[in-house]
Design an enzyme around this catalytic site. Sequence first.
Site, PDB file in Angstrom:
ATOM      1  N   CYS A   1       6.653 -25.233  45.533  1.00 48.08           N
ATOM      2  CA  CYS A   1       5.629 -24.360  45.676  1.00 48.08           C
ATOM      3  C   CYS A   1       4.437 -24.607  46.900  1.00 48.08           C
ATOM      4  O   CYS A   1       4.058 -24.072  47.420  1.00 48.08           O
ATOM      5  CB  CYS A   1       5.259 -23.537  44.348  1.00 48.08           C
ATOM      6  SG  CYS A   1       4.228 -24.659  43.010  1.00 48.08           S
TER       7      CYS A   1
ATOM      8  N   ARG B   1      14.610 -35.467  46.105  1.00 47.34           N
ATOM      9  CA  ARG B   1      13.850 -37.000  45.157  1.00 47.34           C
ATOM     10  C   ARG B   1      14.694 -38.063  45.426  1.00 47.34           C
ATOM     11  O   ARG B   1      15.841 -38.020  44.990  1.00 47.34           O
ATOM     12  CB  ARG B   1      13.685 -36.460  43.895  1.00 47.34           C
ATOM     13  CG  ARG B   1      12.793 -35.528  43.811  1.00 47.34           C
ATOM     14  CD  ARG B   1      12.416 -35.147  42.266  1.00 47.34           C
ATOM     15  NE  ARG B   1      11.323 -33.820  42.345  1.00 47.34           N
ATOM     16  CZ  ARG B   1      10.720 -33.170  41.513  1.00 47.34           C
ATOM     17  NH1 ARG B   1      10.777 -33.832  40.180  1.00 47.34           N
ATOM     18  NH2 ARG B   1       9.793 -32.237  41.784  1.00 47.34           N
TER      19      ARG B   1
ATOM     20  N   GLU C   1      15.753 -40.723  43.405  1.00 46.26           N
ATOM     21  CA  GLU C   1      15.719 -41.096  42.209  1.00 46.26           C
ATOM     22  C   GLU C   1      16.111 -42.476  41.792  1.00 46.26           C
ATOM     23  O   GLU C   1      16.775 -43.172  42.598  1.00 46.26           O
ATOM     24  CB  GLU C   1      16.894 -40.040  41.483  1.00 46.26           C
ATOM     25  CG  GLU C   1      16.377 -38.651  41.266  1.00 46.26           C
ATOM     26  CD  GLU C   1      15.235 -38.518  40.191  1.00 46.26           C
ATOM     27  OE1 GLU C   1      14.744 -39.452  39.416  1.00 46.26           O
ATOM     28  OE2 GLU C   1      14.815 -37.288  40.172  1.00 46.26           O
TER      29      GLU C   1
ATOM     30  N   ARG D   1      21.005 -35.779  37.282  1.00 47.67           N
ATOM     31  CA  ARG D   1      19.757 -36.094  37.993  1.00 47.67           C
ATOM     32  C   ARG D   1      20.158 -36.505  39.288  1.00 47.67           C
ATOM     33  O   ARG D   1      21.068 -37.391  39.660  1.00 47.67           O
ATOM     34  CB  ARG D   1      19.167 -37.608  37.309  1.00 47.67           C
ATOM     35  CG  ARG D   1      18.016 -38.145  37.685  1.00 47.67           C
ATOM     36  CD  ARG D   1      17.504 -39.334  37.003  1.00 47.67           C
ATOM     37  NE  ARG D   1      17.105 -38.946  35.646  1.00 47.67           N
ATOM     38  CZ  ARG D   1      15.787 -38.330  35.465  1.00 47.67           C
ATOM     39  NH1 ARG D   1      15.183 -38.206  36.271  1.00 47.67           N
ATOM     40  NH2 ARG D   1      15.691 -38.081  34.309  1.00 47.67           N
TER      41      ARG D   1
ATOM     42  N   GLU E   1      12.167 -21.211  42.816  1.00 47.15           N
ATOM     43  CA  GLU E   1      10.985 -21.509  42.257  1.00 47.15           C
ATOM     44  C   GLU E   1      10.250 -20.184  42.243  1.00 47.15           C
ATOM     45  O   GLU E   1      10.096 -19.289  42.853  1.00 47.15           O
ATOM     46  CB  GLU E   1      10.074 -22.331  43.509  1.00 47.15           C
ATOM     47  CG  GLU E   1       8.669 -22.783  43.137  1.00 47.15           C
ATOM     48  CD  GLU E   1       8.553 -24.036  42.207  1.00 47.15           C
ATOM     49  OE1 GLU E   1       9.441 -24.297  41.599  1.00 47.15           O
ATOM     50  OE2 GLU E   1       7.302 -24.380  42.223  1.00 47.15           O
TER      51      GLU E   1
ATOM     52  N   ASP F   1       7.771 -28.131  29.214  1.00 41.84           N
ATOM     53  CA  ASP F   1       9.350 -28.373  29.383  1.00 41.84           C
ATOM     54  C   ASP F   1      10.389 -27.896  28.468  1.00 41.84           C
ATOM     55  O   ASP F   1      10.029 -27.636  27.588  1.00 41.84           O
ATOM     56  CB  ASP F   1       9.593 -29.750  29.441  1.00 41.84           C
ATOM     57  CG  ASP F   1       9.246 -30.722  30.776  1.00 41.84           C
ATOM     58  OD1 ASP F   1       8.717 -30.095  31.552  1.00 41.84           O
ATOM     59  OD2 ASP F   1       9.170 -31.943  30.793  1.00 41.84           O
TER      60      ASP F   1
ATOM     61  N   GLU G   1      15.620 -32.325  30.047  1.00 41.42           N
ATOM     62  CA  GLU G   1      14.783 -31.500  30.727  1.00 41.42           C
ATOM     63  C   GLU G   1      15.400 -30.496  31.651  1.00 41.42           C
ATOM     64  O   GLU G   1      15.897 -31.024  32.737  1.00 41.42           O
ATOM     65  CB  GLU G   1      13.524 -32.132  31.174  1.00 41.42           C
ATOM     66  CG  GLU G   1      12.415 -31.234  31.578  1.00 41.42           C
ATOM     67  CD  GLU G   1      11.891 -31.806  32.963  1.00 41.42           C
ATOM     68  OE1 GLU G   1      11.615 -32.847  32.989  1.00 41.42           O
ATOM     69  OE2 GLU G   1      11.633 -30.707  33.930  1.00 41.42           O
TER      70      GLU G   1
ATOM     71  N   ASN H   1      10.757 -25.629  33.618  1.00 40.54           N
ATOM     72  CA  ASN H   1       9.605 -25.971  33.047  1.00 40.54           C
ATOM     73  C   ASN H   1       9.003 -24.508  33.370  1.00 40.54           C
ATOM     74  O   ASN H   1       9.234 -23.730  34.148  1.00 40.54           O
ATOM     75  CB  ASN H   1       8.827 -27.095  33.862  1.00 40.54           C
ATOM     76  CG  ASN H   1       8.451 -26.824  35.203  1.00 40.54           C
ATOM     77  OD1 ASN H   1       7.349 -26.137  35.364  1.00 40.54           O
ATOM     78  ND2 ASN H   1       9.181 -27.483  35.998  1.00 40.54           N
TER      79      ASN H   1
ATOM     80  N   CYS I   1       3.568 -21.772  37.759  1.00 36.91           N
ATOM     81  CA  CYS I   1       4.919 -21.703  38.753  1.00 36.91           C
ATOM     82  C   CYS I   1       5.972 -22.261  37.541  1.00 36.91           C
ATOM     83  O   CYS I   1       5.539 -22.874  36.299  1.00 36.91           O
ATOM     84  CB  CYS I   1       4.857 -22.874  39.670  1.00 36.91           C
ATOM     85  SG  CYS I   1       4.493 -24.420  39.265  1.00 36.91           S
TER      86      CYS I   1
ATOM     87  N   ARG J   1      20.517 -28.240  36.664  1.00 41.01           N
ATOM     88  CA  ARG J   1      20.184 -28.533  35.442  1.00 41.01           C
ATOM     89  C   ARG J   1      20.596 -27.722  34.244  1.00 41.01           C
ATOM     90  O   ARG J   1      20.900 -27.927  33.313  1.00 41.01           O
ATOM     91  CB  ARG J   1      18.626 -28.605  35.322  1.00 41.01           C
ATOM     92  CG  ARG J   1      17.939 -30.068  36.144  1.00 41.01           C
ATOM     93  CD  ARG J   1      18.301 -31.249  35.357  1.00 41.01           C
ATOM     94  NE  ARG J   1      17.890 -32.506  36.054  1.00 41.01           N
ATOM     95  CZ  ARG J   1      16.713 -33.154  35.698  1.00 41.01           C
ATOM     96  NH1 ARG J   1      15.804 -32.708  34.903  1.00 41.01           N
ATOM     97  NH2 ARG J   1      16.528 -34.212  36.395  1.00 41.01           N
TER      98      ARG J   1
END
Lengths: 498, 498
Positions: B305, B335, B337, B346, B354, B415, B428, B431, B457, B464
């Site tokens: 966002c 990311r 990781e 992951r 989003e 979460d 997770e 969120n 957001c 996931r």
Amino acid sequence: MVMQFLLIANIKCSGSLSGINSGDIADFVTYCNTNLLKKGAPSGGGAVIDQWNVAGEKIKLKLVSDRYVRVHDALLRLKNELTKLLGKHRIGLRGVEIEDYRILMDWDEDWQLKKLPFVKTLKQERGTLTLALDVDESALANRIPDRIVRLLEDKKEAAKWKGKSEHWELLFESEKKPFYFDKDPTEEMANRCWIRHAAGRGQFVYGPQITKIFRAFERILFDEIFTPLGYEEMIFPKFVSWDVWKRSGHAKGIYPEAYYVCTPKTRDPDYWEEVIDYYKVTNEVPVDMIMKRIENVGGMCYAQCPPSWVFLQGKTMPDDILPVKVFDRSGTSHRYESGGLHGIERLDEFHRVEILWMGKKEQVIEHSKQLRAKYRHIFDEILDIEWREAWVTPWFMAQEGKAGLAELREVGTIDYEGVLPYSAKMLEFQNVSVNGDKYPKGFSVKLQSGEQLWSGCSGVGLQRWAAVFLAQKGLDPDNWSEKFRSAVGELPEVFRFL
Amino acid sequence: MVMQFLLIANIKCSGSLSGINSGDIADFVTYCNTNLLKKGAPSGGGAVIDQWNVAGEKIKLKLVSDRYVRVHDALLRLKNELTKLLGKHRIGLRGVEIEDYRILMDWDEDWQLKKLPFVKTLKQERGTLTLALDVDESALANRIPDRIVRLLEDKKEAAKWKGKSEHWELLFESEKKPFYFDKDPTEEMANRCWIRHAAGRGQFVYGPQITKIFRAFERILFDEIFTPLGYEEMIFPKFVSWDVWKRSGHAKGIYPEAYYVCTPKTRDPDYWEEVIDYYKVTNEVPVDMIMKRIENVGGMCYAQCPPSWVFLQGKTMPDDILPVKVFDRSGTSHRYESGGLHGIERLDEFHRVEILWMGKKEQVIEHSKQLRAKYRHIFDEILDIEWREAWVTPWFMAQEGKAGLAELREVGTIDYEGVLPYSAKMLEFQNVSVNGDKYPKGFSVKLQSGEQLWSGCSGVGLQRWAAVFLAQKGLDPDNWSEKFRSAVGELPEVFRFL
């Protein structure tokens, strides 16, 4: 083209060679010069040992060749035989030091070469180019001299095309269509807050109205192409590692236009503490400190289909699943475009639906015709725009830095172009390409039958479709075809500003 | 905390000061010490001119202060007054050379500070920290000493939380649900050729079957959330420039996990010729040569966002359009990781829808409750999974490198977690966050009424969702709920391999 290769090498042995009968070595040289270094070369061609000298534990050789059995290949052949000969005397080869390596060739180009990799000195005079190389034995094993010769051929080819325009040949032209707009749609959308220039170069944030238009384009692709032609959706990677671009050929020329991706050398927070501290104290991001802590691993999606081939890499498919038809619309593409503002017509960040099909040669060509018919229907009947098709330099040649005419009439790219009434310029807004066996070969994908696997791709740039459509028809849905208006639906009003 | 600041400065003037009555200067110092450098400080606090000396064209000053009217502020105040005084004698100020700048403060931490920006030497003993700074006048004008003090406070705070786990507090737990699978879904999907590890780290190519499952997740979001709650789609930028991350706060801590983006220093083909030549001759991409030719300008999408706020940056909106509800699903997030293989749980490259809403405080809080109810329905009735909600450290604090408890109960992150039966670990998978006025403030977005604008957001990670759903229910649609099975439809079979 006349070409000559010279090599002076010092072969170091594990013991003194004084115990070896000099006749044996002379015989060996004769064998090389009459047989070993001639094999595979046309009569009179190949390599020769021009001079040789044995002293202590060393053999010094001067090799000369033409383009057949080049001196580095000759050295390799010779080393193998020499190992056998010396083995009888319980002497081994310890290593080879390259004292000199020269390439001489005809060179009639009127432009100057500057610098070449692995080249110490470079002399260009009276129609001859002389290169002195800085190479060791492993560089020779990696065929560096051969690749330097090929690079020079590439450069000659590029020079030939320099300044000439890309190949372009009209294939089809639509009827004239009415235009309802004479402004720049980017400016008009910015005025209406449909889009806003984002923080990056050539990058916009797209508001609800134009996003709904993009999604209508996608829905048209589903209804007119994906569903009737049996396409399925996949998700292609959007970070592209160098390994993919080596296989796709992009590593040959993408550099000036790539968006490069770098990853941290480590995730260790201590390693980054100094950077974080600096930012917190200055409110400035220390890009120089960052550059030392990251490494380049590839780039952002540029051509969209290349990274998808990893899904098939090294695999063999049964023929009966062909033709395979998939598409991807899972992310952005990025190109470092030339400076200045171009609006949504030429962006650094854009959105494209990538359409990919594969099969045997005739299936791939046949499918490209089906696709072209579908596009024609979409542009004529739904978007109702004025457009044309042209046969151009294949996209993968252009992206590898190659110019010129496509030799084949079966492998190649068709560009779709539409006029922008506000500027009277033509804009390329999509393509249909038959890529031959380029990708299956690059990624080692095979058919059970052993027949050649071919592929084709077509990239629909959502911003490019919008640029042509809106430039010709304007932002007022009343001027759009009934079909397109109903595909879009009501334009949402979410934001207002004072 | 006791804090002391010392500054020795040499003020250079445009002419000799010998003509000025020394009484005038003494009066000036008295005025500073009793009035000018005390203003705004509590009684007994503030700065003083501890020593002063006039010689030729120079005034040398030693300033001492506590935390109020710190010596660099004192210098600024004093310079303005001094300019007036000397102006009467037609003498101007030419510049200030900072001879010494020191900060002394209480320091009871048992860990060692290493290096700090703008700090020459650092002494940490007997409960006192002494810093000697390397600063010039412009660094003082930029309040570098204040930011160093704040950085030290940050570090103390971080040290306090180090080793402690993130805040976690159970809010809600679903009923127990039947599990039909006990394997790792990533492995199983790889076996069935639904996915294949791509060329990059933590990156997959997604085949037709799993892509269809992802799109079913999106369709559920449309049917259950976007359509009934009045959301509209936007397209958020996917390259994120540093300017955005400065405003969003990510520039404070994102570094160890970012995928960095660099652009060419120029598009000039000559500038890149050496790189292209090197590649063509070696078949190796010369990343060191590349690193010298590119510059870091930001990174790839991380939190999704933040770059969208540029659409609203600096704008004022009428209150009556609130609440605004938009979403983006136009690209990938990246990311860096931690190492090792984690499967789709992951990833370095992942896909997220989003969801972003904004309004007045009560609207934003109220909407987050509506969203939570919708999610509950989706997880209970459609996906039929076992899941729970927990109140955790707000995501933007975590991403700025801040730990610890959320002070407020209104601003923060919930979460959603689900168990992975094959490993018995909790994952997770999305969120819901209320971000307060953080983003409107960072991007200067205002309401016509002057009331505070808030935002929230929620990020739905498609991988996931799939990781939790498939781990609990398996890959066989017979074990999925009727509702989800019909949302997905038939799983396509496109590829087969030998």
